[in-house]
Write an enzyme that holds these catalytic residues in place. Structure first.
Site, PDB file in Angstrom:
ATOM      1  N   GLY A   1       0.871  -1.172   0.000  1.00  0.00           N
ATOM      2  CA  GLY A   1       0.000   0.000   0.000  1.00  0.00           C
ATOM      3  C   GLY A   1       0.903   1.215   0.000  1.00  0.00           C
ATOM      4  O   GLY A   1       1.985   1.188  -0.593  1.00  0.00           O
ATOM      5  N   GLU A   2       0.527   2.241   0.716  1.00  0.00           N
ATOM      6  CA  GLU A   2       1.355   3.441   0.816  1.00  0.00           C
ATOM      7  C   GLU A   2       1.856   3.512   2.256  1.00  0.00           C
ATOM      8  O   GLU A   2       1.084   3.712   3.183  1.00  0.00           O
ATOM      9  CB  GLU A   2       0.516   4.671   0.454  1.00  0.00           C
ATOM     10  CG  GLU A   2       1.321   5.756  -0.243  1.00  0.00           C
ATOM     11  CD  GLU A   2       2.360   6.370   0.675  1.00  0.00           C
ATOM     12  OE1 GLU A   2       3.556   6.305   0.338  1.00  0.00           O
ATOM     13  OE2 GLU A   2       1.986   6.899   1.733  1.00  0.00           O
ATOM     14  N   SER A   3       3.162   3.305   2.438  1.00  0.00           N
ATOM     15  CA  SER A   3       3.706   3.134   3.793  1.00  0.00           C
ATOM     16  C   SER A   3       3.479   4.339   4.701  1.00  0.00           C
ATOM     17  O   SER A   3       3.193   4.180   5.893  1.00  0.00           O
ATOM     18  CB  SER A   3       5.193   2.785   3.732  1.00  0.00           C
ATOM     19  OG  SER A   3       5.934   3.812   3.087  1.00  0.00           O
TER      20      SER A   3
ATOM     21  N   CYS B   1       6.302  -5.289   0.892  1.00  0.00           N
ATOM     22  CA  CYS B   1       6.413  -4.003   0.208  1.00  0.00           C
ATOM     23  C   CYS B   1       6.332  -2.848   1.212  1.00  0.00           C
ATOM     24  O   CYS B   1       7.288  -2.600   1.941  1.00  0.00           O
ATOM     25  CB  CYS B   1       5.377  -3.894  -0.916  1.00  0.00           C
ATOM     26  SG  CYS B   1       5.756  -2.573  -2.097  1.00  0.00           S
TER      27      CYS B   1
ATOM     28  N   ARG C   1      12.943   3.403  -0.432  1.00  0.00           N
ATOM     29  CA  ARG C   1      11.639   3.455  -1.108  1.00  0.00           C
ATOM     30  C   ARG C   1      11.821   3.807  -2.581  1.00  0.00           C
ATOM     31  O   ARG C   1      12.768   4.491  -2.948  1.00  0.00           O
ATOM     32  CB  ARG C   1      10.741   4.522  -0.465  1.00  0.00           C
ATOM     33  CG  ARG C   1      10.451   4.300   0.985  1.00  0.00           C
ATOM     34  CD  ARG C   1       9.398   5.239   1.540  1.00  0.00           C
ATOM     35  NE  ARG C   1       9.315   6.539   0.890  1.00  0.00           N
ATOM     36  CZ  ARG C   1       8.431   7.464   1.208  1.00  0.00           C
ATOM     37  NH1 ARG C   1       7.546   7.231   2.153  1.00  0.00           N
ATOM     38  NH2 ARG C   1       8.415   8.630   0.599  1.00  0.00           N
TER      39      ARG C   1
ATOM     40  N   ILE D   1       5.681  -3.939  -7.247  1.00  0.00           N
ATOM     41  CA  ILE D   1       4.882  -2.761  -7.599  1.00  0.00           C
ATOM     42  C   ILE D   1       5.443  -1.540  -6.862  1.00  0.00           C
ATOM     43  O   ILE D   1       5.398  -1.489  -5.636  1.00  0.00           O
ATOM     44  CB  ILE D   1       3.389  -2.958  -7.231  1.00  0.00           C
ATOM     45  CG1 ILE D   1       2.820  -4.197  -7.936  1.00  0.00           C
ATOM     46  CG2 ILE D   1       2.575  -1.710  -7.599  1.00  0.00           C
ATOM     47  CD1 ILE D   1       1.437  -4.608  -7.481  1.00  0.00           C
ATOM     48  N   ARG D   2       5.989  -0.591  -7.611  1.00  0.00           N
ATOM     49  CA  ARG D   2       6.660   0.579  -7.005  1.00  0.00           C
ATOM     50  C   ARG D   2       7.496   0.126  -5.813  1.00  0.00           C
ATOM     51  O   ARG D   2       7.398   0.660  -4.708  1.00  0.00           O
ATOM     52  CB  ARG D   2       5.629   1.626  -6.576  1.00  0.00           C
ATOM     53  CG  ARG D   2       5.090   2.438  -7.740  1.00  0.00           C
ATOM     54  CD  ARG D   2       4.120   3.505  -7.306  1.00  0.00           C
ATOM     55  NE  ARG D   2       4.740   4.456  -6.397  1.00  0.00           N
ATOM     56  CZ  ARG D   2       4.068   5.386  -5.724  1.00  0.00           C
ATOM     57  NH1 ARG D   2       2.758   5.469  -5.840  1.00  0.00           N
ATOM     58  NH2 ARG D   2       4.687   6.231  -4.938  1.00  0.00           N
TER      59      ARG D   2
ATOM     60  N   HIS E   1       5.347  -8.621  -3.775  1.00  0.00           N
ATOM     61  CA  HIS E   1       3.999  -8.918  -3.278  1.00  0.00           C
ATOM     62  C   HIS E   1       3.725 -10.423  -3.358  1.00  0.00           C
ATOM     63  O   HIS E   1       3.228 -10.904  -4.376  1.00  0.00           O
ATOM     64  CB  HIS E   1       2.952  -8.163  -4.113  1.00  0.00           C
ATOM     65  CG  HIS E   1       2.899  -6.702  -3.834  1.00  0.00           C
ATOM     66  ND1 HIS E   1       1.956  -6.140  -3.002  1.00  0.00           N
ATOM     67  CD2 HIS E   1       3.689  -5.680  -4.251  1.00  0.00           C
ATOM     68  CE1 HIS E   1       2.154  -4.835  -2.923  1.00  0.00           C
ATOM     69  NE2 HIS E   1       3.202  -4.529  -3.676  1.00  0.00           N
TER      70      HIS E   1
ATOM     71  N   GLU F   1       1.433 -12.101  -2.098  1.00  0.00           N
ATOM     72  CA  GLU F   1       0.003 -12.390  -2.196  1.00  0.00           C
ATOM     73  C   GLU F   1      -0.472 -12.384  -3.648  1.00  0.00           C
ATOM     74  O   GLU F   1      -1.555 -12.884  -3.953  1.00  0.00           O
ATOM     75  CB  GLU F   1      -0.810 -11.388  -1.355  1.00  0.00           C
ATOM     76  CG  GLU F   1      -0.959  -9.998  -1.923  1.00  0.00           C
ATOM     77  CD  GLU F   1       0.266  -9.093  -1.763  1.00  0.00           C
ATOM     78  OE1 GLU F   1       0.141  -7.905  -2.092  1.00  0.00           O
ATOM     79  OE2 GLU F   1       1.342  -9.567  -1.329  1.00  0.00           O
TER      80      GLU F   1
END
Length: 200
Positions: A52-54, A84, A116, A145-146, A181, A183
């Protein structure tokens, strides 16, 4: 066995499904719950911090009182898998590939240094094959992903998998961190390894 998944944002639903597959594969009985506030942690045997967005995850967790509670429980030995953004949350040192040092709220319990946006924002996502032989598993097709990178491990932390010489999976005692990721992978290897860690 009861596993809690931090469910503010990110791919927590995919973690639910992958964890359920891992339970079935290992013939384990397990309960999976969402965690949003400190009391949700009651009775859990392990925690997953998804992507997500940390910064957002950290700020929300801090505001709701979950960040300190997580830090305390993880320090006391609660098994955790951070993927992530979750890996960023666990790191003791975090910087950004573009802006340098960050001041975001962290759990900060793991002896790893994370960068990051390591692969650049233009490379939003990519797929790669990662060798998981150090955990007794085959190579796995994984999704980034990013993604951040684990630039350094020290103390009792160790690298379990690398991609082009850069650590993408690390372990320290009760803590696991992946920059990809798991998952979204077609294998449950990482979740199985986590469940073994929880089981002791």
């Amino acid at each position: 066995m009861k596993i809690g998944i931090i469910a503010y944002q990110g791919s927590f639903e995919e973690h639910f499904l992958q964890l359920k597959r891992a339970f079935d594969k290992l013939s384990l009985n397990g309960e999976i719950i969402s965690i949003k506030i400190p009391k949700d942690l009651k009775g859990v045997d392990g925690v997953i911090i998804p992507g997500g967005e940390s910064t957002t995850i950290g700020l929300v967790a801090k505001r709701l009182g979950l960040l300190d509670e997580l830090k305390e429980k993880i320090t006391s030995g609660l098994p955790v898998l951070g993927t992530c953004a979750g890996a960023i949350m666990l790191a003791k040192e975090v910087s950004d590939a573009k802006v340098g040092k960050t001041s975001q709220p962290l759990i900060g319990t793991m002896n790893i240094s994370v960068i990051r946006n390591y692969y650049g924002r233009q490379k939003e996502s990519f797929e790669a094959i990662v060798d998981l032989s150090k955990i007794g598993k085959d190579k796995a097709h994984v999704v980034f992903i990013r993604a951040p990178a684990i630039a350094k491990v020290w103390g009792k932390a160790q690298s379990l998998a690398e991609l082009n010489g850069v650590t993408v999976f690390a372990e320290e005692n009760n803590m696991l961190a992946t920059t990809f990721h798991p998952e979204l992978s077609d294998t449950t290897s990482i979740h199985e390894y986590f469940l073994h860690l929880v089981k002791g």
